[in-house]
Design an enzyme around this catalytic site. Sequence first.
Site, PDB file in Angstrom:
ATOM      1  CB  SER A 198      -0.899   0.004   1.249  1.00 37.15           C
ATOM      2  OG  SER A 198      -1.492   1.259   1.455  1.00 37.15           O
TER       3      SER A 198
ATOM      4  CE1 TYR B  47      -4.234  -1.874   4.669  1.00 40.02           C
ATOM      5  CE2 TYR B  47      -3.744   0.390   4.061  1.00 40.02           C
ATOM      6  CZ  TYR B  47      -4.019  -0.912   3.695  1.00 40.02           C
ATOM      7  OH  TYR B  47      -4.075  -1.271   2.369  1.00 40.02           O
TER       8      TYR B  47
END
Length: 261
Positions: A67, A92
């Site tokens: 990501s 995350y």
Amino acid sequence: DIQDRTALETMFKVHKPSLIIHLAAQAGVRYSLENPQAYVDSNITGFLNILEMARAYPVDHVVYASSSSVYGGNTKLPFAVDDRVDHPISLYAATKKSNELMAHTYAHLFHIPMTGLRFFTVYGPWGRPDMAYFKFATAIVNGDPIDVYNNGDMSRDFTYIDDIVNGIVGVADKPPTSVPSCAVYNIGHHSPEPLLKLIECLEHEFGKTAQKNFMPMQAGDVKSTYADIDALTKLTGFTPTTNLETGIHKFAKWYKEYYNL
């Protein structure tokens, strides 16, 4: 469920895949503030299970989703794959950086070719309802206000889903040959757009003006993202072709059909 190692083992024994494209995860920055355990269970334990399957049932290549969030609070733009990514600002992001480290380790120890793709704000039909563009669309349709963080002074490298899929397919048959056999690439549109432009596109498509509730920056969020995609382009010829206006038009068309508007 990638946390179910027994089920994974059965699947690998039966189907004996030669390629793994691993996109399963607990995604989203904001939800990680509310339910951190879900991120550890899926993104750490689940990813470990995938790596163990690749070890026990050898495959030619593992492609997995990382990501853009791994860049944390970096301010140098565009983000390049050789930039430091050791200051995540959300759990995350930390789990995604952990995935890259875990993949590197398995490539080194067990010679499993590994490629990580750092996705940049993927959007389009069948997208995640918790993503900003999707939430904005629903609020605009229903006449509800939308929260616009950092008073709208934000930009994202919005990347349409078809371009993402083309990038994944392009890299799938190109396992890294380095030692260790591990690589990471940015996959984005290479053209950041202001958040307010996204809202304007949605307003145009749905024929309504959004009620904007301007807010300060939210914890775990970043002001801008911008992908340097030179390495991926050199490897595969990756060239995004869908601009924001076209992508939002396609999303809105799907949204109207899906919800019978």
